[in-house]
Design a protein around this motif. Structure first.
Motif, mmCIF file in Angstrom:
data_model
loop_
_atom_site.group_PDB
_atom_site.id
_atom_site.type_symbol
_atom_site.label_atom_id
_atom_site.label_comp_id
_atom_site.label_asym_id
_atom_site.label_seq_id
_atom_site.Cartn_x
_atom_site.Cartn_y
_atom_site.Cartn_z
ATOM 1 N N GLY A 254 -17.609 5.219 -78.077
ATOM 2 C CA GLY A 254 -17.470 5.547 -79.570
ATOM 3 C C GLY A 254 -16.947 6.677 -79.462
ATOM 4 O O GLY A 254 -16.761 7.571 -78.426
ATOM 5 N N GLY A 255 -17.410 7.210 -80.790
ATOM 6 C CA GLY A 255 -16.736 8.314 -80.862
ATOM 7 C C GLY A 255 -15.687 8.870 -81.346
ATOM 8 O O GLY A 255 -14.644 9.758 -81.934
ATOM 9 N N LEU A 256 -14.822 7.604 -81.406
ATOM 10 C CA LEU A 256 -13.546 7.366 -81.798
ATOM 11 C C LEU A 256 -12.902 7.157 -82.849
ATOM 12 O O LEU A 256 -13.505 5.781 -83.073
ATOM 13 C CB LEU A 256 -12.421 7.077 -80.313
ATOM 14 N N ASP A 257 -12.736 7.815 -84.329
ATOM 15 C CA ASP A 257 -12.238 7.127 -85.030
ATOM 16 C C ASP A 257 -10.573 7.710 -85.181
ATOM 17 O O ASP A 257 -10.266 9.269 -85.560
ATOM 18 C CB ASP A 257 -12.987 8.319 -86.269
ATOM 19 N N LEU A 258 -9.825 6.478 -84.715
ATOM 20 C CA LEU A 258 -8.011 6.408 -85.734
ATOM 21 C C LEU A 258 -7.660 6.470 -87.131
ATOM 22 O O LEU A 258 -6.797 5.925 -87.079
ATOM 23 C CB LEU A 258 -7.507 5.319 -84.315
ATOM 24 N N GLY A 259 -8.847 6.257 -87.896
ATOM 25 C CA GLY A 259 -7.750 6.496 -89.325
ATOM 26 C C GLY A 259 -7.541 7.193 -89.759
ATOM 27 O O GLY A 259 -7.018 8.068 -89.130
ATOM 28 N N ARG A 260 -8.002 8.234 -90.561
ATOM 29 C CA ARG A 260 -7.992 9.279 -91.567
ATOM 30 C C ARG A 260 -6.860 10.425 -91.090
ATOM 31 O O ARG A 260 -6.071 10.378 -91.084
ATOM 32 C CB ARG A 260 -9.034 9.876 -92.579
ATOM 33 N N GLU A 261 -7.391 10.960 -90.294
ATOM 34 C CA GLU A 261 -7.639 12.016 -89.854
ATOM 35 C C GLU A 261 -5.500 11.856 -88.335
ATOM 36 O O GLU A 261 -5.276 12.512 -88.354
ATOM 37 C CB GLU A 261 -7.650 12.937 -89.289
ATOM 38 N N ALA A 262 -5.565 11.029 -87.558
ATOM 39 C CA ALA A 262 -5.062 10.849 -87.215
ATOM 40 C C ALA A 262 -3.890 10.642 -88.203
ATOM 41 O O ALA A 262 -2.354 10.565 -87.575
ATOM 42 C CB ALA A 262 -5.589 9.583 -86.032
ATOM 43 N N HIS A 263 -4.071 9.374 -89.221
ATOM 44 C CA HIS A 263 -3.012 8.805 -89.495
ATOM 45 C C HIS A 263 -2.553 10.170 -90.513
ATOM 46 O O HIS A 263 -0.891 10.485 -90.782
ATOM 47 C CB HIS A 263 -3.074 8.133 -91.001
ATOM 48 N N PHE A 264 -3.421 11.201 -90.662
ATOM 49 C CA PHE A 264 -2.955 12.534 -91.609
ATOM 50 C C PHE A 264 -2.045 13.367 -91.296
ATOM 51 O O PHE A 264 -1.359 14.049 -91.406
ATOM 52 C CB PHE A 264 -3.998 13.066 -92.847
ATOM 53 N N ASN A 265 -2.408 13.283 -90.120
ATOM 54 C CA ASN A 265 -1.563 13.843 -88.768
ATOM 55 C C ASN A 265 -0.775 13.625 -87.940
ATOM 56 O O ASN A 265 0.492 14.890 -87.429
ATOM 57 C CB ASN A 265 -2.519 14.352 -87.881
ATOM 58 N N ASN A 266 -0.441 11.957 -88.709
ATOM 59 C CA ASN A 266 0.923 11.644 -88.094
ATOM 60 C C ASN A 266 0.811 12.038 -86.795
ATOM 61 O O ASN A 266 1.939 12.448 -86.053
ATOM 62 C CB ASN A 266 1.863 12.209 -88.871
ATOM 63 N N ALA A 267 -0.202 11.676 -85.779
ATOM 64 C CA ALA A 267 -0.194 12.136 -84.522
ATOM 65 C C ALA A 267 0.798 11.098 -84.123
ATOM 66 O O ALA A 267 0.681 9.715 -83.560
ATOM 67 C CB ALA A 267 -1.350 12.081 -83.909
ATOM 68 N N LYS A 268 1.225 11.813 -81.965
ATOM 69 C CA LYS A 268 2.251 10.917 -81.437
ATOM 70 C C LYS A 268 1.435 10.858 -79.818
ATOM 71 O O LYS A 268 0.812 12.064 -79.945
ATOM 72 C CB LYS A 268 3.500 11.712 -80.978
ATOM 73 N N ILE A 269 0.571 10.021 -79.672
ATOM 74 C CA ILE A 269 -0.087 10.256 -78.410
ATOM 75 C C ILE A 269 1.105 9.906 -77.389
ATOM 76 O O ILE A 269 0.998 8.666 -77.631
ATOM 77 C CB ILE A 269 -1.178 9.537 -78.682
ATOM 78 N N VAL A 270 1.546 10.561 -76.239
ATOM 79 C CA VAL A 270 1.897 9.762 -74.951
ATOM 80 C C VAL A 270 0.891 9.238 -73.607
ATOM 81 O O VAL A 270 -0.190 10.502 -73.992
ATOM 82 C CB VAL A 270 2.782 10.699 -75.003
ATOM 83 N N PHE A 271 0.880 8.274 -72.979
ATOM 84 C CA PHE A 271 -0.265 8.334 -72.122
ATOM 85 C C PHE A 271 0.802 9.257 -71.018
ATOM 86 O O PHE A 271 2.070 9.070 -70.388
ATOM 87 C CB PHE A 271 -0.293 7.122 -72.042
ATOM 88 N N SER A 272 0.374 10.552 -69.662
ATOM 89 C CA SER A 272 1.254 10.866 -69.758
ATOM 90 C C SER A 272 0.520 10.457 -67.615
ATOM 91 O O SER A 272 -0.657 11.089 -67.478
ATOM 92 C CB SER A 272 1.352 12.698 -69.737
ATOM 93 N N ARG A 273 1.742 10.448 -66.899
ATOM 94 C CA ARG A 273 1.014 10.116 -65.178
ATOM 95 C C ARG A 273 2.157 10.539 -64.656
ATOM 96 O O ARG A 273 3.392 9.292 -64.256
ATOM 97 C CB ARG A 273 0.476 8.815 -65.493
ATOM 98 N N ALA A 274 2.828 11.562 -64.101
ATOM 99 C CA ALA A 274 3.382 12.263 -63.406
ATOM 100 C C ALA A 274 3.929 11.132 -62.460
ATOM 101 O O ALA A 274 5.229 11.428 -62.144
ATOM 102 C CB ALA A 274 3.541 13.295 -62.931
#
Length: 354
Positions: free
Chosen positions: A268-288
């Motif tokens: 819980g606690g995660l909303d990928l709606g309004r702000e994620a879309h408005f900020n046009n966020a890029k998420i990369v999963f990083s593991r060296a």
């Protein structure tokens, strides 16, 4: 009798005796002076709850263990599983085999391995047996492992000169990420963690602002601190769904979140709606250590390791106050249980001295 720190049962550490064998011609024997465990991936194994358990199951006790870097670190005794605890150690070579040419008795070295009084290691073409230059602190040496994942996150998020950066989570990887962001040219670095002592350490090491996610509206504070733009890059090392939500809120339009944390299932606690879309966020999963590296073939895990060791050996980042607390080996079993498992808010990265 020599002694080593092990996991003797889920959430239980113990110091037990061991005996050294004679070294082989290609090996050196090292007297260990300092060591440090991991606090992230290994902890799930110590608790017996890792989703990535090894092909090792103790049918007597009925618990799985996360596979250490060296499978030889798993021992069995009458069907009872034991796992040597530890990540990186620092010590002095006391014996060298006849085939060893790159190391000498008296050399100060660091390597991966368990928390124990001595180590016998291959010293012929062993990349991970690192000579420590004069003046290099042992605290920097034992941060070699988290430094790799911090640098991987910096690279995967494309931190550039002048960027504003926020780091969520201030364990060893987060602390190093904040320093490396500055080293990469970030003009402003904010750090976020609910533990006051960790925020204070990051500020002493060069962070520009710190926020407490338990009392601050972090997403809003990041926007207010950047004239409503938000930060260009966020390095999320906590693997907490609430932290990721605040990262989505505090990110600049088109910015990047590098997700470094070892995540469990979000509840819980995660909303990928309004702000994620408005900020046009890029998420990369990083593991060296995941190969091929995103910048393959120019960059590999080995190149990241090389750069990290050079940064640590040259003192361009400072890990002295990241290794906290530092306890004597005699207290390491109780200390591991307390500072790594039960009360992590009282530590950043545990140090053990012999």
């Amino acid at each position: 009798m020599l002694r080593q720190l092990i996991a003797s049962a889920p959430r239980k550490a113990a110091i037990i005796p061991y005996e050294d064998r004679a070294i082989l011609p290609n090996e050196v024997k090292v007297r260990v002076d300092q060591a440090s465990p991991k606090h992230g991936t290994d902890l799930a194994g110590f608790r017996g709850e890792s989703p990535h358990t090894a092909d090792y199951f103790d049918d007597k006790e009925g618990w799985n263990l996360f596979l250490p870097r060296d499978p030889k670190d798993i021992q069995t005794d009458g069907g009872f599983g034991r796992w040597n605890l530890g990540n990186i150690w620092v010590g002095v070579i006391t014996e060298a085999g006849t085939e060893v040419t790159e190391y000498n008795v008296g050399d100060r070295v660091a390597c991966y391995g368990g928390i124990r009084e001595t180590h016998i290691v291959n010293a012929v073409n062993n990349y991970y047996l690192k000579k420590m230059p004069e003046g290099m602190s042992w605290q920097n040496a034992v941060c070699f492992d988290p430094a790799q994942f911090a640098l991987g996150g910096i690279r995967d998020a494309h931190v550039r000169a002048g960027d504003r950066v926020a780091v969520f989570g201030l364990g060893a990887i987060g602390q190093l990420s904040a320093q490396m962001a500055k080293l990469a040219g970030a003009s402003w670095v904010a750090v976020i963690d609910p533990i006051a002592g960790r925020r204070e350490v990051a500020l002493k090491n060069g962070a520009d602002a710190a926020f407490d996610p338990l009392t601050d509206d972090v997403g809003l504070e990041l926007k207010k601190a950047t004239d409503k733009l938000g930060v260009d890059v966020i390095l999320e090392t906590s693997a907490n769904e609430f932290a990721l939500q605040q990262a989505l809120r505090g990110l600049a339009y088109g910015g990047t979140i590098a997700f470094l944390g070892w995540a469990r299932a979000f509840k819980g606690g995660l909303d990928l709606g309004r702000e994620a879309h408005f900020n046009n966020a890029k998420i990369v999963f990083s593991r060296a250590c995941s190969e091929p590296n995103p910048d393959y073939p120019r960059w590999s895990w080995r190149r990241i390791e090389d750069v990290c060791w050079d940064i640590l050996a040259s003192g361009r980042i400072d890990c002295e106050n990241i290794i906290y607390p530092v306890i004597p080996f005699e207290e390491s079993a109780a200390g591991y249980e307390k500072y790594v498992d039960q009360s992590p808010e009282q530590s950043i990265k545990l140090g053990v001295t012999f």
